[in-house]
Design an enzyme around this catalytic site. Structure first.
Site, PDB file in Angstrom:
ATOM      1  N   SER A 107       0.853  -1.195   0.000  1.00  0.00           N
ATOM      2  CA  SER A 107       0.000   0.000   0.000  1.00  0.00           C
ATOM      3  C   SER A 107       0.891   1.249   0.000  1.00  0.00           C
ATOM      4  O   SER A 107       1.717   1.413  -0.897  1.00  0.00           O
ATOM      5  CB  SER A 107      -0.951  -0.055   1.194  1.00  0.00           C
ATOM      6  N   HIS A 239      -7.657  -5.848   0.512  1.00  0.00           N
ATOM      7  CA  HIS A 239      -6.489  -4.981   0.581  1.00  0.00           C
ATOM      8  C   HIS A 239      -5.395  -5.577   1.471  1.00  0.00           C
ATOM      9  O   HIS A 239      -4.210  -5.428   1.191  1.00  0.00           O
ATOM     10  CB  HIS A 239      -6.905  -3.612   1.118  1.00  0.00           C
TER      11      HIS A 239
END
Length: 262
Positions: A107, A239
């Protein structure tokens, strides 16, 4: 000082060794280490998020998990609100390492890792590989604006991404986590890609097939940032797919580092 973090010959207020001790966590030092993997966490994340990966890769690969300020044992330090400043500090912390060095970023950490790779290449210390996870390519427009980091917005974003339910439900834990989240999301919102030459190292991109913020197409754009080869792998999960796909992630990281593991 001798050993892994040798002192830089130049006189500084803080030596490279001291910077390394502040910024890098070595969970599984390996005597048979062939290559080092610097692992950069997500927004709000800490070095400990890579403890399992470090254990899985040892002893052939030694993982240096980056600890940003403002969390865990650096809780009382102010967070950094600039991706490029983070990258500068990480490069300095890695300054004493002269062997094969690869980078892994998840990320926000993927963007920081990319900027670290650019700095290493500019210093003629090209990394062995760059592995990016769950983050669109650097020139993609961020959905975040650094002015909009209100607590309720941060909490909703973490819920959408599948962040820790325990931290979100516990007011005390949440109060400790929010300052780091605020700093990191401010840094994400401020970041603007500066055009430059492509990297020479290969890039491996990983993403969960149910990630609400980035898909395979977004990850495929990373291919434009290297002349060293590109591979994309889509894994099951959202995610934070890493937690459920550790075996697959370990296998793919090892695959990216095969030239150094023989």
């Amino acid at each position: 000082m001798t050993g892994f973090f040798a002192a830089h010959p130049e006189s500084r207020a803080e030596t490279d060794a001291e910077s390394g001790r502040r910024w890098l966590r070595r969970y599984h030092p390996g005597a048979s280490r062939r290559v080092v993997l610097a692992a950069l966490p997500h927004a709000g994340g800490a070095a400990s998020s890579y403890h399992s990966l470090s254990r899985a890769l040892a002893p052939d690969v030694e993982t240096l998990a980056v600890q940003y300020p403002g969390r865990q044992d650096r809780l009382h330090e102010p967070g950094l609100r600039d991706i490029e400043h983070m990258a500068d500090q990480v490069v300095r912390a890695l300054g004493a390492w002269s062997g094969p060095l690869a980078l892994f970023g998840h990320s926000m950490g993927a963007t920081v890792a990319f900027e670290v790779a650019r700095r290493l290449e500019a210093a003629h210390r090209a990394p062995a590989a760059l592995i990016v996870s769950a983050r669109s390519a650097p020139s993609s427009e961020s959905r975040w604006h650094h002015q909009d980091v209100r607590d309720e917005v941060l909490v909703e974003e973490m819920r959408a991404l599948g962040g820790s339910d325990a931290a979100l439900a516990d007011e005390e834990l949440l109060s400790l986590a929010l300052p780091a989240l605020r700093s990191d999301f401010t840094a994400v919102g401020r970041y603007r890609y500066r055009p430059g030459p492509p990297l020479s190292c290969p890039i491996t991109a990983l993403v969960g097939d149910q990630d609400p913020r980035v898909d395979a197409d977004g990850m495929r754009d990373w291919a434009r940032y290297t002349d060293g080869g590109f591979a994309l792998h889509v894994l099951k999960g959202g995610h934070f797919y890493l937690a459920d796909q550790m075996d697959a992630v370990t296998r793919l990281v090892r695959g990216a580092l095969v030239p150094y593991l023989g």
